[in-house]
Design a protein around this motif. Sequence first.
Motif, PDB file in Angstrom:
ATOM      1  N   GLU A   3      33.795  52.178  52.758  1.00 36.02           N
ATOM      2  CA  GLU A   3      34.202  53.354  52.006  1.00 36.02           C
ATOM      3  C   GLU A   3      34.566  53.031  50.557  1.00 36.02           C
ATOM      4  N   VAL A   4      35.079  51.831  50.303  1.00 39.80           N
ATOM      5  CA  VAL A   4      35.572  51.494  48.970  1.00 39.80           C
ATOM      6  C   VAL A   4      34.721  50.439  48.280  1.00 39.80           C
ATOM      7  N   LEU A   5      34.312  49.407  49.002  1.00 39.32           N
ATOM      8  CA  LEU A   5      33.646  48.270  48.365  1.00 39.32           C
ATOM      9  C   LEU A   5      32.153  48.479  48.143  1.00 39.32           C
ATOM     10  N   LYS A   6      31.532  49.398  48.858  1.00 37.95           N
ATOM     11  CA  LYS A   6      30.113  49.675  48.625  1.00 37.95           C
ATOM     12  C   LYS A   6      30.011  50.582  47.409  1.00 37.95           C
ATOM     13  N   ALA A   7      30.017  49.961  46.215  1.00 39.05           N
ATOM     14  CA  ALA A   7      30.043  50.704  44.959  1.00 39.05           C
ATOM     15  C   ALA A   7      29.261  49.933  43.908  1.00 39.05           C
ATOM     16  N   THR A   8      28.926  50.621  42.824  1.00 42.58           N
ATOM     17  CA  THR A   8      28.171  50.003  41.737  1.00 42.58           C
ATOM     18  C   THR A   8      28.965  50.106  40.440  1.00 42.58           C
ATOM     19  N   ALA A   9      28.692  49.189  39.515  1.00 42.12           N
ATOM     20  CA  ALA A   9      29.349  49.190  38.208  1.00 42.12           C
ATOM     21  C   ALA A   9      28.307  48.953  37.133  1.00 42.12           C
ATOM     22  N   GLU A  10      28.575  49.464  35.921  1.00 45.32           N
ATOM     23  CA  GLU A  10      27.620  49.305  34.823  1.00 45.32           C
ATOM     24  C   GLU A  10      27.521  47.855  34.374  1.00 45.32           C
ATOM     25  N   ARG A  11      28.630  47.161  34.271  1.00 50.62           N
ATOM     26  CA  ARG A  11      28.610  45.766  33.837  1.00 50.62           C
ATOM     27  C   ARG A  11      28.119  44.888  34.974  1.00 50.62           C
ATOM     28  N   PRO A  12      27.113  44.046  34.737  1.00 56.24           N
ATOM     29  CA  PRO A  12      26.551  43.229  35.821  1.00 56.24           C
ATOM     30  C   PRO A  12      27.586  42.346  36.521  1.00 56.24           C
ATOM     31  N   ASP A  53      28.024  23.099  41.658  1.00 55.73           N
ATOM     32  CA  ASP A  53      27.752  24.497  41.950  1.00 55.73           C
ATOM     33  C   ASP A  53      29.039  25.240  42.319  1.00 55.73           C
ATOM     34  N   ILE A  54      29.923  24.573  43.057  1.00 58.01           N
ATOM     35  CA  ILE A  54      31.221  25.181  43.362  1.00 58.01           C
ATOM     36  C   ILE A  54      31.985  25.444  42.079  1.00 58.01           C
ATOM     37  N   ASP A  55      31.981  24.451  41.175  1.00 60.39           N
ATOM     38  CA  ASP A  55      32.705  24.610  39.922  1.00 60.39           C
ATOM     39  C   ASP A  55      32.144  25.735  39.066  1.00 60.39           C
ATOM     40  N   ARG A  56      30.824  25.934  39.103  1.00 58.80           N
ATOM     41  CA  ARG A  56      30.245  27.049  38.360  1.00 58.80           C
ATOM     42  C   ARG A  56      30.731  28.383  38.911  1.00 58.80           C
ATOM     43  N   ALA A  57      30.867  28.485  40.226  1.00 60.91           N
ATOM     44  CA  ALA A  57      31.377  29.710  40.825  1.00 60.91           C
ATOM     45  C   ALA A  57      32.840  29.936  40.438  1.00 60.91           C
ATOM     46  N   LEU A  58      33.637  28.868  40.422  1.00 60.25           N
ATOM     47  CA  LEU A  58      35.034  28.993  40.028  1.00 60.25           C
ATOM     48  C   LEU A  58      35.153  29.394  38.555  1.00 60.25           C
ATOM     49  N   ALA A  59      34.300  28.800  37.705  1.00 63.24           N
ATOM     50  CA  ALA A  59      34.322  29.133  36.280  1.00 63.24           C
ATOM     51  C   ALA A  59      33.940  30.595  36.063  1.00 63.24           C
ATOM     52  N   TRP A  60      32.992  31.107  36.851  1.00 65.18           N
ATOM     53  CA  TRP A  60      32.616  32.525  36.757  1.00 65.18           C
ATOM     54  C   TRP A  60      33.789  33.409  37.153  1.00 65.18           C
ATOM     55  N   LEU A  61      34.476  33.076  38.234  1.00 64.96           N
ATOM     56  CA  LEU A  61      35.646  33.857  38.636  1.00 64.96           C
ATOM     57  C   LEU A  61      36.682  33.909  37.523  1.00 64.96           C
ATOM     58  N   ALA A  62      36.853  32.780  36.815  1.00 63.98           N
ATOM     59  CA  ALA A  62      37.865  32.712  35.761  1.00 63.98           C
ATOM     60  C   ALA A  62      37.573  33.643  34.595  1.00 63.98           C
ATOM     61  N   THR A  63      36.304  34.038  34.410  1.00 64.10           N
ATOM     62  CA  THR A  63      35.944  34.943  33.311  1.00 64.10           C
ATOM     63  C   THR A  63      36.220  36.405  33.633  1.00 64.10           C
ATOM     64  N   LEU A  64      36.409  36.742  34.896  1.00 67.35           N
ATOM     65  CA  LEU A  64      36.422  38.148  35.294  1.00 67.35           C
ATOM     66  C   LEU A  64      37.658  38.931  34.867  1.00 67.35           C
ATOM     67  N   PRO A  65      38.864  38.342  34.806  1.00 69.77           N
ATOM     68  CA  PRO A  65      39.990  39.142  34.301  1.00 69.77           C
ATOM     69  C   PRO A  65      39.771  39.640  32.881  1.00 69.77           C
ATOM     70  N   ASP A  66      38.987  38.923  32.073  1.00 71.62           N
ATOM     71  CA  ASP A  66      38.667  39.385  30.730  1.00 71.62           C
ATOM     72  C   ASP A  66      37.434  40.285  30.728  1.00 71.62           C
ATOM     73  N   ALA A  67      36.401  39.885  31.439  1.00 74.07           N
ATOM     74  CA  ALA A  67      35.149  40.645  31.445  1.00 74.07           C
ATOM     75  C   ALA A  67      35.263  41.937  32.235  1.00 74.07           C
ATOM     76  N   CYS A  68      36.095  41.949  33.264  1.00 78.57           N
ATOM     77  CA  CYS A  68      36.196  43.108  34.161  1.00 78.57           C
ATOM     78  C   CYS A  68      37.651  43.471  34.424  1.00 78.57           C
TER      79      CYS A  68
END
Length: 260
Positions: free
Chosen positions: A91-100, A147-162
């Motif tokens: 009900e809540v998580l199946k959603a779309t957003a404009e920012r990739p 590859d794990i570190d790349r995923a962690l680095a991506w997560l770290a960008t999200l409070p600013d990007a999203c």
Amino acid sequence: MQHAAPAARPVLAVTLSAALALTVVACSTDGRGTDRPAGTTPATAQSPAALPSPAVPPALTRGQARAALITEADLGEAWRPTRGAATWRDEVLKATAERPDCGRLLDVLYTEELFGAATAPRAVVALDDTAGGAQLHYRITSYRAADIDRALAWLATLPDACGRFTARAARGAARVVRVVRVTDVTLPESGDARQGLRVTVSTEDGAVLTLDLVAVRVGDDAISLISGGLGEPPDDAVRTSVEVGTERLTEVRRQGRAQV
């Protein structure tokens, strides 16, 4: 380090479905600043661990990975093996957003595939908080450290990007998602690298879903978990899962890894 079981909290009833059974058998930026809690340590592309591995690391056997999982006993007497997925997942998580990146975050929260669909977890456990109505889904995945570190680095960008964005409910969903907020989560100093997010989703009918998304790297293995629900977030459960789970995975790795 063990924590006492979370105190009982007011419960917003959550209807359970059988969808998670299959998983368990297999599981607008708002101009926020860049200060982060001291306990959250994102990996960066410049870290030594992000250099290409010379070879694919030997994976934990499924038995070893299962032995490293947390259990309901680690979290307290209110926790039990799950009885199914809460309906707010659809009900809540199946959603779309404009920012990739924001759309990808919603996808990760729904599918729990932080490292991609092609990277199957070695072991999975899902637990329900019978006192507070929360759920906790916990995975152990063997992967390259880089590859794990790349995923962690991506997560770290999200409070600013999203940090704050709107999302539209998928066709047929019962609720229209209005506002999503993303902030950092302070984590224990466990593992080799770690990153945590708190995602709060407010819907048009007043419901508020709060989820913590956390990942910890231990060598070439990763712990990832999603915890929360339509009530007070179970902070103690997340901290305990990170601390106990990292210690357990570290010990299993110390005992020896084997090729599968």
